[in-house]
Design an enzyme around this catalytic site. Structure first.
Site, mmCIF file in Angstrom:
data_model
loop_
_atom_site.group_PDB
_atom_site.id
_atom_site.type_symbol
_atom_site.label_atom_id
_atom_site.label_comp_id
_atom_site.label_asym_id
_atom_site.label_seq_id
_atom_site.Cartn_x
_atom_site.Cartn_y
_atom_site.Cartn_z
ATOM 1 N N ASP A 1 0.859 -1.182 0.000
ATOM 2 C CA ASP A 1 0.000 0.000 0.000
ATOM 3 C C ASP A 1 0.895 1.231 0.000
ATOM 4 O O ASP A 1 2.113 1.121 0.170
ATOM 5 C CB ASP A 1 -0.990 -0.004 1.171
ATOM 6 C CG ASP A 1 -0.345 0.172 2.535
ATOM 7 O OD1 ASP A 1 0.840 -0.186 2.686
ATOM 8 O OD2 ASP A 1 -1.023 0.648 3.461
ATOM 9 N N TYR B 1 2.980 4.755 0.811
ATOM 10 C CA TYR B 1 3.623 5.339 1.986
ATOM 11 C C TYR B 1 2.610 6.198 2.725
ATOM 12 O O TYR B 1 1.766 6.847 2.113
ATOM 13 C CB TYR B 1 4.806 6.199 1.560
ATOM 14 C CG TYR B 1 5.944 5.442 0.910
ATOM 15 C CD1 TYR B 1 6.688 4.488 1.612
ATOM 16 C CD2 TYR B 1 6.302 5.688 -0.412
ATOM 17 C CE1 TYR B 1 7.736 3.809 1.016
ATOM 18 C CE2 TYR B 1 7.359 5.021 -1.017
ATOM 19 C CZ TYR B 1 8.073 4.080 -0.300
ATOM 20 O OH TYR B 1 9.114 3.414 -0.888
ATOM 21 N N PHE C 1 6.530 1.978 -4.165
ATOM 22 C CA PHE C 1 7.917 2.209 -3.751
ATOM 23 C C PHE C 1 8.464 3.585 -4.117
ATOM 24 O O PHE C 1 9.537 3.962 -3.658
ATOM 25 C CB PHE C 1 8.853 1.108 -4.294
ATOM 26 C CG PHE C 1 8.558 -0.252 -3.750
ATOM 27 C CD1 PHE C 1 8.933 -0.607 -2.462
ATOM 28 C CD2 PHE C 1 7.862 -1.182 -4.514
ATOM 29 C CE1 PHE C 1 8.622 -1.866 -1.952
ATOM 30 C CE2 PHE C 1 7.558 -2.447 -3.999
ATOM 31 C CZ PHE C 1 7.943 -2.786 -2.714
ATOM 32 N N HIS D 1 11.239 -9.011 1.056
ATOM 33 C CA HIS D 1 10.892 -7.602 0.861
ATOM 34 C C HIS D 1 12.132 -6.736 1.095
ATOM 35 O O HIS D 1 12.994 -7.078 1.920
ATOM 36 C CB HIS D 1 9.785 -7.221 1.843
ATOM 37 C CG HIS D 1 9.121 -5.928 1.539
ATOM 38 N ND1 HIS D 1 9.629 -4.712 1.951
ATOM 39 C CD2 HIS D 1 7.976 -5.645 0.861
ATOM 40 C CE1 HIS D 1 8.830 -3.742 1.539
ATOM 41 N NE2 HIS D 1 7.827 -4.276 0.868
#
Length: 224
Positions: free
Chosen positions: A67, A69, A80, A189
């Site tokens: 989702d 920031y 990202f 991740h």
């Protein structure tokens, strides 16, 4: 009332089975109301920015995030990626470290990944909005039906797509992808909590370009 951006027409045609449902329309109407009462990211105009910058027929690569920031000024609709003037988040710093190790590309001084999006890299979050300082608070509210439909539509493409799935949340979408036609790259991740457990050294950028070239497609210039 705040009005959400409109899904670009080329994408809308591929995910109309979700967009046109009463359930999804009710969800977005409630979201528009929420934008008037609280701080939500990204700006409503940028909710579908990933789809706008990377038209359906140009998608070659998908980098799937969870989702947006959730701090002020960061999110602008691409997974990202952050606005150019914003300090680099830890996950993106680690992505740049791996990019340097993998392809000897020096880390950029900004975090805006629009240059990737314009080359066919769909920077897609599974959930497209988030309230201020409440990570993943919009999970399970309605976005997943749409973003799963987008992945399913890409799965129907004849030209192979490279799906980059970092972390367990992204890996859960693997079931939507026919790996007889498409390519899937997975790792831990890039978050500081997990990057050292398999993200560093995974070489996703060179692997992606090798796979694109093997299927007759132009590689991505990963400079930003």
């Amino acid at each position: 009332m705040t009005t959400l951006a409109k899904m670009p027409d080329d994408w809308a045609g591929h995910v109309s089975s979700v967009l046109n449902t009463a359930t999804f329309q009710q969800f977005t109407a409630q979201l528009e109301q929420a934008y008037t009462r609280e701080t939500i990211y990204p700006d409503a105009r940028n909710v579908y920015e990933a789809f706008r910058l990377t038209p359906f027929n140009q998608v070659k690569v998908v980098i799937l995030g969870q989702d947006p920031y959730h701090q002020p000024g960061q999110a602008h609709g691409l997974s990202f990626s952050v606005q150019s003037e914003v300090k680099l988040p830890p996950s993106l710093r680690n992505i740049y470290k791996e990019l340097q190790t993998d392809l000897d590309i020096q880390p950029a001084t900004h975090g805006n990944l629009t240059a990737w999006a314009k080359q066919g890299v769909l920077l897609l979050n599974a959930v497209l909005t988030v309230p201020d300082s409440q990570a993943n608070a919009h999970k399970g509210k309605g976005w997943e039906a749409l973003t799963d439909a987008a992945i399913a539509a890409l799965n129907e493409k004849e030209t192979p797509v490279v799906f980059i799935l970092w972390g367990n949340s992204a890996k859960a979408k693997r079931t939507l992808i026919d790996e007889r036609k498409h390519f899937v790259l997975t790792s831990a991740h890039p978050s500081p909590l997990s990057a050292s457990r398999g993200f560093f050294g995974s070489k996703p950028f060179s692997q992606t370009n090798d796979l694109l070239e093997s299927s007759g497609q132009t590689p991505i210039d990963w400079h930003v």
